[in-house]
Design a protein around this motif. Structure first.
Motif, mmCIF file in Angstrom:
data_model
loop_
_atom_site.group_PDB
_atom_site.id
_atom_site.type_symbol
_atom_site.label_atom_id
_atom_site.label_comp_id
_atom_site.label_asym_id
_atom_site.label_seq_id
_atom_site.Cartn_x
_atom_site.Cartn_y
_atom_site.Cartn_z
ATOM 1 N N GLU A 1 0.738 -1.124 0.082
ATOM 2 C CA GLU A 1 0.069 -0.054 0.025
ATOM 3 C C GLU A 1 0.738 1.296 -0.197
ATOM 4 O O GLU A 1 0.570 2.287 -0.497
ATOM 5 C CB GLU A 1 -0.904 -0.199 1.432
ATOM 6 N N GLU A 2 1.896 1.238 0.713
ATOM 7 C CA GLU A 2 3.024 2.295 0.747
ATOM 8 C C GLU A 2 3.738 2.673 -0.662
ATOM 9 O O GLU A 2 3.796 3.653 -1.009
ATOM 10 C CB GLU A 2 3.860 2.185 1.838
ATOM 11 N N THR A 3 4.145 1.616 -1.176
ATOM 12 C CA THR A 3 5.231 1.676 -2.363
ATOM 13 C C THR A 3 4.697 1.072 -3.676
ATOM 14 O O THR A 3 4.977 1.329 -4.625
ATOM 15 C CB THR A 3 6.471 1.218 -2.089
ATOM 16 N N GLY A 4 3.615 0.270 -3.510
ATOM 17 C CA GLY A 4 3.525 -0.622 -4.656
ATOM 18 C C GLY A 4 4.270 -1.746 -4.956
ATOM 19 O O GLY A 4 4.226 -2.493 -5.901
ATOM 20 N N ILE A 5 5.191 -1.899 -4.003
ATOM 21 C CA ILE A 5 6.423 -3.085 -4.285
ATOM 22 C C ILE A 5 6.465 -3.821 -3.189
ATOM 23 O O ILE A 5 6.618 -3.579 -1.872
ATOM 24 C CB ILE A 5 7.875 -2.628 -4.773
ATOM 25 N N SER A 6 6.487 -5.082 -3.300
ATOM 26 C CA SER A 6 6.640 -5.901 -2.068
ATOM 27 C C SER A 6 7.857 -5.821 -1.540
ATOM 28 O O SER A 6 8.870 -5.775 -2.171
ATOM 29 C CB SER A 6 6.206 -7.420 -2.295
ATOM 30 N N PRO A 7 7.863 -6.094 -0.105
ATOM 31 C CA PRO A 7 9.292 -6.282 0.499
ATOM 32 C C PRO A 7 10.416 -7.592 0.127
ATOM 33 O O PRO A 7 9.562 -8.172 -0.405
ATOM 34 C CB PRO A 7 8.923 -6.084 2.112
ATOM 35 N N SER A 8 11.364 -6.886 0.116
ATOM 36 C CA SER A 8 12.579 -8.059 -0.033
ATOM 37 C C SER A 8 12.527 -9.276 1.093
ATOM 38 O O SER A 8 11.898 -8.801 2.273
ATOM 39 C CB SER A 8 13.849 -7.303 -0.107
ATOM 40 N N PHE A 9 13.211 -10.194 0.892
ATOM 41 C CA PHE A 9 13.159 -11.231 1.913
ATOM 42 C C PHE A 9 13.987 -10.604 3.425
ATOM 43 O O PHE A 9 13.892 -10.965 4.273
ATOM 44 C CB PHE A 9 13.775 -12.602 1.392
ATOM 45 N N ARG B 1 10.875 -13.928 -10.580
ATOM 46 C CA ARG B 1 10.656 -12.456 -10.619
ATOM 47 C C ARG B 1 10.861 -12.088 -9.168
ATOM 48 O O ARG B 1 10.412 -12.630 -7.955
ATOM 49 C CB ARG B 1 9.151 -12.124 -11.059
ATOM 50 N N ALA B 2 11.693 -10.940 -8.890
ATOM 51 C CA ALA B 2 12.083 -10.514 -7.824
ATOM 52 C C ALA B 2 10.962 -9.820 -6.873
ATOM 53 O O ALA B 2 10.435 -9.017 -7.589
ATOM 54 C CB ALA B 2 13.295 -9.739 -7.758
ATOM 55 N N ARG B 3 10.744 -9.788 -5.742
ATOM 56 C CA ARG B 3 10.071 -9.107 -4.940
ATOM 57 C C ARG B 3 8.535 -9.111 -5.654
ATOM 58 O O ARG B 3 7.863 -8.052 -5.745
ATOM 59 C CB ARG B 3 10.609 -7.687 -5.081
ATOM 60 N N ALA B 4 8.066 -10.346 -6.042
ATOM 61 C CA ALA B 4 6.905 -10.439 -6.715
ATOM 62 C C ALA B 4 5.820 -11.109 -5.468
ATOM 63 O O ALA B 4 5.631 -12.347 -5.826
ATOM 64 C CB ALA B 4 7.007 -11.267 -8.203
ATOM 65 N N LEU B 5 5.450 -10.629 -4.650
ATOM 66 C CA LEU B 5 4.270 -11.062 -3.765
ATOM 67 C C LEU B 5 3.024 -10.217 -3.670
ATOM 68 O O LEU B 5 3.163 -9.211 -4.052
ATOM 69 C CB LEU B 5 4.716 -10.955 -2.573
ATOM 70 N N GLU B 6 1.909 -10.805 -3.795
ATOM 71 C CA GLU B 6 0.507 -10.406 -3.987
ATOM 72 C C GLU B 6 -0.023 -11.029 -2.876
ATOM 73 O O GLU B 6 -0.467 -12.316 -2.711
ATOM 74 C CB GLU B 6 -0.105 -10.490 -5.294
#
Length: 231
Positions: free
Chosen positions: A18-26, A60-65
């Motif tokens: 919600e903040e960035t549109g990108i899921s966080p890294s591991f 794909r990197a950082r690809a979580l939904e």
């Protein structure tokens, strides 16, 4: 019913989307949940994926939904459970929230050790991955190898470069391939077929071509691109 850590992780992923549109890294997830290693994050992600709360796209990197939010109570202390339940209840339903597409500009490809651009050396299987701009890769499965040696410098391939390789077992004459020789050594060379033999040509006049029987050589991929780090 989800555990407290599973509940905490799905909240953290949703908040970051919600903040960035990108899921966080591991690494970010490990730090946020105060875990000792990324393997703990992998286990939590797999558990949430199996239960249908999240999905991830392969390669794909950082690809979580986040597909849905948990509505049940969680394990752990009553205080922690109450806090997490309050957080979930305060959120709007999943159907009312905007859906964020995973970041697709970077792809994680397996990094399989080093490959010779000189005399063949053993291709080492590694456990790491390399983030690669998606624009450098076309369709198909890819992997990366670190180049060792100078036999391909006239083709613009230098020691320490990362060769991006499309996985295939066929190639045309004149293509740069990863060739496995005698089932144990790998090298990066131009592929030529000549008089019933396989010739692996360097791109450096100080190196000699390598000639083998066809049964001695297996094509394991074709060069798709290069990455270079500047120090």
């Amino acid at each position: 019913m989800l555990t407290a850590k599973q509940h905490e992780l799905i909240r953290f992923i949703q908040d970051r989307l919600e903040e960035t549109g990108i899921s966080p890294s591991f690494e970010e997830m490990k730090e946020a949940l105060d875990l000792k290693s990324k393997s703990g994050v992998h286990r939590l992600i797999s558990a949430l994926e199996e239960r249908g709360f999240i999905r991830r796209l392969p390669n794909r990197a950082r690809a979580l939904e986040v597909l849905k939010q948990p509505e049940d109570a969680v394990g752990g202390s009553s205080a922690a459970s109450a806090r997490l339940r309050d957080n979930v209840v305060s959120m709007p339903p999943a159907s009312a929230r905007p859906r964020y597409e995973p970041a697709n500009d970077v792809i994680e490809v397996p990094l399989h050790g080093r490959i010779a651009a000189g005399a063949p050396i053993e291709a080492l299987e590694g456990q790491t991955s390399l983030p690669v701009p998606a624009a450098l890769l076309g369709p198909g499965e890819h992997y990366a190898l670190e180049v060792s040696g100078d036999s391909m410098i006239d083709a613009g391939i230098f020691d320490g470069d990362f060769a991006l390789v499309k996985r295939t077992n066929v190639a045309r004459d004149g293509e740069i391939v990863v060739a496995l020789v005698n089932d144990e050594e790998a090298t990066l060379k131009y592929l030529r077929r000549e008089n019933g033999m396989i010739r692996l040509d360097p791109a450096n006049p100080s190196h000699q071509p390598q000639v083998y029987q066809p049964a001695q050589v297996q094509v394991q991929g074709k060069l798709a691109g290069l990455l270079r780090r500047y120090h």
